[in-house]
Scaffold this motif. Structure first.
Motif, mmCIF file in Angstrom:
data_model
loop_
_atom_site.group_PDB
_atom_site.id
_atom_site.type_symbol
_atom_site.label_atom_id
_atom_site.label_comp_id
_atom_site.label_asym_id
_atom_site.label_seq_id
_atom_site.Cartn_x
_atom_site.Cartn_y
_atom_site.Cartn_z
ATOM 1 N N UNK A 121 0.829 -1.212 0.000
ATOM 2 C CA UNK A 121 0.000 0.000 0.000
ATOM 3 C C UNK A 121 0.857 1.254 0.000
ATOM 4 N N UNK A 122 1.987 1.200 0.691
ATOM 5 C CA UNK A 122 2.883 2.365 0.722
ATOM 6 C C UNK A 122 3.551 2.597 -0.627
ATOM 7 N N UNK A 123 3.808 1.530 -1.365
ATOM 8 C CA UNK A 123 4.646 1.630 -2.548
ATOM 9 C C UNK A 123 3.862 1.700 -3.861
ATOM 10 N N UNK A 124 2.568 1.506 -3.817
ATOM 11 C CA UNK A 124 1.777 1.394 -5.040
ATOM 12 C C UNK A 124 0.742 2.505 -5.104
ATOM 13 N N UNK A 125 0.571 3.151 -6.263
ATOM 14 C CA UNK A 125 -0.480 4.165 -6.393
ATOM 15 C C UNK A 125 -1.843 3.621 -5.984
ATOM 16 N N UNK A 126 -2.678 4.504 -5.470
ATOM 17 C CA UNK A 126 -3.951 4.082 -4.888
ATOM 18 C C UNK A 126 -4.816 3.306 -5.869
ATOM 19 N N UNK A 127 -4.870 3.756 -7.132
ATOM 20 C CA UNK A 127 -5.754 3.095 -8.089
ATOM 21 C C UNK A 127 -5.338 1.655 -8.333
ATOM 22 N N UNK A 128 -4.033 1.417 -8.502
ATOM 23 C CA UNK A 128 -3.555 0.051 -8.741
ATOM 24 C C UNK A 128 -3.696 -0.797 -7.485
ATOM 25 N N UNK A 129 -3.375 -0.222 -6.321
ATOM 26 C CA UNK A 129 -3.514 -0.985 -5.082
ATOM 27 C C UNK A 129 -4.968 -1.343 -4.822
ATOM 28 N N UNK A 130 -5.875 -0.389 -4.991
ATOM 29 C CA UNK A 130 -7.286 -0.652 -4.723
ATOM 30 C C UNK A 130 -7.885 -1.638 -5.715
ATOM 31 N N UNK A 131 -7.368 -1.657 -6.953
ATOM 32 C CA UNK A 131 -7.839 -2.671 -7.898
ATOM 33 C C UNK A 131 -7.556 -4.062 -7.346
ATOM 34 N N UNK A 132 -6.384 -4.228 -6.745
ATOM 35 C CA UNK A 132 -6.017 -5.515 -6.156
ATOM 36 C C UNK A 132 -6.767 -5.777 -4.861
ATOM 37 N N UNK A 133 -6.808 -4.795 -4.009
ATOM 38 C CA UNK A 133 -7.295 -4.955 -2.645
ATOM 39 C C UNK A 133 -8.813 -4.987 -2.555
ATOM 40 N N UNK A 134 -9.482 -4.369 -3.523
ATOM 41 C CA UNK A 134 -10.922 -4.169 -3.423
ATOM 42 C C UNK A 134 -11.742 -5.338 -3.931
ATOM 43 N N UNK A 135 -13.062 -5.194 -3.775
ATOM 44 C CA UNK A 135 -14.010 -6.207 -4.220
ATOM 45 C C UNK A 135 -15.254 -5.483 -4.741
#
Length: 420
Positions: free
Chosen positions: A43-57
């Protein structure tokens, strides 16, 4: 107690200084003790959009929350005075070996998470002796994954698309490249409502805006990697542009049926698995129909929110299809004990998605290696503490699924809530 002045020799013994680790990537990965730690680094190292694509549902993300809660609501029952000094985590699944009872699940747009993408996942899986699954929406070609994992087990996940010839061509390429298993995915006739992506304006490829630039400032390494590495290549799409949901809806076909399964079965020479099974009746029909295996999955909570929890379904499905059938499970796995509990309740194998991607975002290939190492250690420790030396010794009696959600009526219960 009599006191004395500290002795220099004793102080010297206590003063042990660890040699500093100069490799920043290795230092942060070594400090990660859990998959949750890797997620925090990602989460610290990845832009929010790319991280949330992975993390979200999808929608309210209830399916994902419930899947993780189901594993947290497990009670494990150890046996005492049963030595398990040497634990064997190896297994055989779909006609081949795996050093661990899990493989890497198919994930789409993986090079957007970190530029090494599927190459990192496939090479790490090969080194660990576990299967790697390439998605139809992967960002590395079928052939390049084989090059990254030439002696390991590669599986291919297939979507049947509106243009059937595209799907058929992928089947032929995967067979020619030596993939031993095809994972026919049936839970994505259209895209789920992935609201984080919409709120972030996430598109393929990422578009620069005031918001994305502001988010990129503290993460220049991600953008440097993205802008200085080869253009994204998809396993199936020759062009991109739009949100993930728009791409999926344009490509997928909501009319897929058992007829399509029969066509693919006739084309594929290896093992055929159906992924996305979410009720007992479908599981029975598929196994009776001769498929080589099924994956109980709600797509990581990314399709139909409030879908059944795969881990809850597991005991009833195994009871109905028989313990010899190859039943696999995914969604919500974040700890080695989740995998052990699944095997104890009858799963032949499990798949990890987000856990793998957190490691990838945290440190590329080395981060995926760290994910596998963390889960391996947790599996071995859990088995030792349970008093079992091999996966075959795990039984339903080792696990209780504690009750949290209880059906009140209406449709038949989608899950067996207890294993005892």
């Amino acid at each position: 107690m009599k006191r004395q002045l500290p002795r220099i020799g004793e102080l010297t013994e206590l003063m042990q200084f660890k040699k500093p680790e100069l490799d920043g990537r290795k230092r942060r990965l070594d400090a990660a003790l859990t998959i949750g730690d890797l997620r925090a680094i990602a989460k610290r190292r990845t832009p929010a959009a790319a991280f949330d694509y992975t993390d979200g549902a999808a929608d309210g993300e209830l399916s994902l929350h419930r899947a993780r809660q189901a594993f947290e609501d497990v009670e494990l029952h150890p046996d005492i005075l049963r030595p398990a000094a040497h634990v064997d985590t190896s297994t055989t699944v779909l006609g081949g070996p795996s050093a661990l009872p899990f493989g890497i699940a198919p994930t789409g747009f993986t090079r957007l998470m970190q530029t090494e993408g599927e190459t990192a996942g496939a090479s790490a899986a090969g080194a660990a002796g576990i299967p790697f699954t390439l998605s139809t929406l992967g960002t590395t070609t079928i052939e390049d994954v084989t090059a990254a994992n030439p002696t390991g087990r590669n599986w291919f996940q297939l979507y049947v698309m509106r243009q059937r010839e595209l799907s058929y061509g992928l089947v032929e390429r995967a067979a020619a490249a030596g993939y031993d298993t095809l994972m026919f995915t049936v839970d994505t006739p259209i895209a789920g409502a992935r609201l984080r992506d919409k709120r972030n304006g996430f598109s393929i490829p990422p578009q620069l805006s005031v918001k994305t630039i502001a988010n990129a400032i503290p993460r220049p390494w991600w953008w440097f990697d993205f802008l200085t590495t080869p253009k994204l290549e998809f396993a199936s799409f020759s062009t991109t542009g739009g949100t993930v949901g728009e791409l999926l809806n344009a490509a997928m076909d909501p009319t897929i049926s058992y007829d399509d399964l029969d066509v693919i079965r006739g084309m594929w020479p290896g093992k055929l698995v159906v992924k996305g099974v979410q009720n007992v009746a479908d599981a029975v029909r598929l196994i009776d129909g001769g498929v080589d295996g099924i994956v109980l999955s709600n797509h990581g909570g990314r399709q139909l929110d409030r879908a059944p929890v795969p881990f809850h379904l597991l005991p009833q499905v195994v009871r109905e299809v028989g313990k010899d059938a190859t039943v696999m499970v995914d969604t919500g796995i974040m700890h080695g004990s989740d995998i052990v509990a699944s095997i104890a309740l009858g799963a032949k194998f499990t798949l990890i998605g987000r856990a793998y991607l957190y490691g990838l975002m945290a440190g590329g290939r080395q981060g995926v290696d760290r994910t596998i190492a963390i889960l391996r250690g947790e599996i071995e420790r859990t088995m030792t503490l349970l008093g079992v030396s091999s996966l075959e010794e795990l039984e339903p009696r080792h696990v209780t699924q504690l009750t949290r959600l209880t059906p009140l009526g209406g449709a038949p219960a989608a899950a067996e809530r207890t294993a005892r």
